[in-house]
Design a protein around this motif. Structure first.
Motif, short mmCIF file in Angstrom:
data_model
loop_
_atom_site.label_atom_id
_atom_site.label_comp_id
_atom_site.label_asym_id
_atom_site.label_seq_id
_atom_site.Cartn_x
_atom_site.Cartn_y
_atom_site.Cartn_z
N MET A 103 0.83 -1.20 0.00
CA MET A 103 0.00 0.00 0.00
C MET A 103 0.88 1.26 0.00
O MET A 103 0.58 2.25 -0.67
CB MET A 103 -0.90 -0.10 1.24
N MET A 104 1.99 1.20 0.72
CA MET A 104 2.88 2.37 0.76
C MET A 104 3.57 2.58 -0.59
O MET A 104 3.77 3.70 -1.03
CB MET A 104 3.91 2.21 1.88
N GLU A 110 2.00 6.90 -6.92
CA GLU A 110 1.12 8.04 -7.18
C GLU A 110 1.90 9.34 -7.30
O GLU A 110 1.36 10.36 -7.70
CB GLU A 110 0.13 8.21 -6.01
N GLY A 111 3.17 9.33 -6.88
CA GLY A 111 3.98 10.53 -7.05
C GLY A 111 4.52 11.13 -5.77
O GLY A 111 5.15 12.18 -5.79
N PHE A 112 4.26 10.48 -4.63
CA PHE A 112 4.83 11.01 -3.39
C PHE A 112 6.30 10.60 -3.26
O PHE A 112 6.70 9.56 -3.75
CB PHE A 112 4.03 10.51 -2.18
N ASP A 113 7.08 11.45 -2.60
CA ASP A 113 8.50 11.14 -2.41
C ASP A 113 8.72 10.42 -1.09
O ASP A 113 9.69 9.69 -0.92
CB ASP A 113 9.32 12.43 -2.40
N VAL A 114 7.86 10.71 -0.12
CA VAL A 114 7.98 10.09 1.20
C VAL A 114 6.59 9.59 1.61
O VAL A 114 5.62 10.34 1.49
CB VAL A 114 8.46 11.11 2.25
N VAL A 115 6.52 8.35 2.05
CA VAL A 115 5.25 7.85 2.60
C VAL A 115 5.53 7.42 4.03
O VAL A 115 6.32 6.52 4.29
CB VAL A 115 4.69 6.67 1.78
N SER A 116 4.88 8.12 4.97
CA SER A 116 5.21 7.95 6.37
C SER A 116 4.14 7.12 7.07
O SER A 116 2.96 7.44 7.01
CB SER A 116 5.29 9.35 6.99
N ALA A 185 10.18 17.80 -0.73
CA ALA A 185 9.59 16.51 -1.08
C ALA A 185 8.09 16.52 -0.84
O ALA A 185 7.59 17.24 0.03
CB ALA A 185 10.23 15.41 -0.24
N LYS A 186 7.37 15.71 -1.63
CA LYS A 186 5.93 15.54 -1.39
C LYS A 186 5.74 14.39 -0.41
O LYS A 186 6.23 13.29 -0.63
CB LYS A 186 5.23 15.21 -2.71
N ILE A 187 5.03 14.67 0.68
CA ILE A 187 4.94 13.70 1.77
C ILE A 187 3.50 13.26 1.99
O ILE A 187 2.59 14.09 2.04
CB ILE A 187 5.48 14.33 3.06
N ALA A 188 3.31 11.94 2.10
CA ALA A 188 1.97 11.41 2.44
C ALA A 188 2.07 10.66 3.75
O ALA A 188 3.12 10.09 4.07
CB ALA A 188 1.49 10.47 1.34
#
Ligand code: UDP
Ligand code: MG
Length: 316
Positions: A103-104, A110-116, A185-188
């Motif tokens: 899932m991460m 999808e284009g995020f740089d960081v998935v937290s 960065a784009k973060i989710a």
């Protein structure tokens, strides 16, 4: 997309085999590597690691450190020995669930740089772990301007580019998202599962919160002022000068209007002290400016971070 999973291991013998199995199931069908860093374990974790490395030669790489260097250093070693475009950090104690990884990875696609990861139902002692961590997360979010609920959760996915140029010291691995946020960065943030520890012991207690708060000073400084420290030191210096002048002005007014002696008041001393401190602070800022130039120029580090370049063939 090539994925590297990095897990720091310190005395987790019984967890190795189930972790490996869980990761294999979760990542089945993807292009991936599993990097286990043995951080000087003394319980025979290394034998368990060697065993899975022999069974699963296609995916497993084991990095054995000479002694216990701490979780952050172990993570850094794992990242340095990884090859993937995406790096997923995970604890080796089975508290994080490998089943959350796909899932991460979708979020990264999808284009995020960081998935937290965010441990919504955290399974740790409430008083010594959950409460201090809530306070720390609130503070870190406020100070760094990157709002996350769970900095402490190791389970996070990163595009390799955002990790480049960031060196990990102290307890810093938890601050990677703040640093990444600092370079744009784009973060989710996604909720992840969390399980109580079944085997082995937790390695930390309350004292870690203190270290984290001290590290926060460094991170804030690095993210906000590492390029122009004079703004911080010079700003402080000017504020001190101003206070010094205000106190002095007050003393002069008192002298002229009410005929009170300036040197009879401790305020004169205070004004002088503020003046000297202000002067010192500005000098310190100038020295810091020199250090910044040495730092960036000696290593030819860019002072910016490119997301991508569109059009125009590059001429070599
Ligand atoms: N760890 C490590 N070196 C250390 C301490 C811990 O590599 O000096 C690893 C440990 O094996 C585990 C992860 O870091 O995989 C997190 O440790 P722990 O579960 O004790 O921390 P918590 O989950 O309580 O934050
Ligand atoms: Mg744990």
């Amino acid at each position: 997309m090539h994925v590297s999973i990095v897990a720091p291991v310190y005395n987790e013998r019984e967890n190795i085999e189930p972790l490996h199995r869980g990761l294999r199931e979760a990542l089945n069908g993807l292009l991936y590597e599993l990097i286990f860093v043995d951080d000087g374990s003394t319980d025979g974790s290394i034998e368990a690691l060697i065993q899975i490395a022999e069974q699963d030669t296609d995916h497993v790489r084991v990095v054995e450190l000479r002694r216990n260097f701490g979780q952050t250093a172990a993570i850094a070693a794992g990242i340095d020995h990884s090859l993937g475009d995406v790096i997923v950090l995970i604890d080796a104690d089975l508290q994080n669930d490998p089943a959350d990884i796909p899932m991460m990875l979708e979020k990264i696609e999808e284009g995020f740089d960081v998935v937290s990861g965010w441990r919504v139902n955290r399974q740790d002692s409430f008083l010594t772990r959950t409460i201090p961590s809530r306070i720390a997360n609130w503070l870190i979010s406020k100070v760094t301007g990157v709002p996350l609920h769970d900095y402490g959760c190791t389970l996070k996915a990163y595009r390799r580019e955002v990790l480049e140029g960031f060196h990990l010291y102290g307890e810093m691995h938890r601050f990677i998202p703040a640093y990444a946020g600092g370079v744009g960065a784009k973060i989710a943030e996604v909720p992840v599962r969390h399980h109580p520890r079944r085997f082995g012991k937790a390695k930390y207690g309350l004292e870690r919160t203190l270290k984290v708060i001290l590290d926060l000073f460094t991170v804030k400084y690095l993210v906000s002022y590492s390029l122009n420290p004079i703004y911080l030191f010079g700003g402080t210096g000017l504020a001190l000068f101003l206070s010094s002048l205000l106190v002095l002005g007050y003393l002069i007014v008192r002298r002229l209007l009410f005929d009170e002696h300036m040197i009879r008041s401790p305020l004169l001393l205070m004004s002088v002290m503020l003046f000297i401190l202000g002067f010192q602070s500005i000098l310190m800022g100038l020295i810091a400016e020199l250090l910044v130039r040495t730092y960036y120029e000696s290593q030819a580090k860019p002072t910016y971070n490119v997301r991508r370049i569109i059009g125009g063939d590059r001429k070599e």
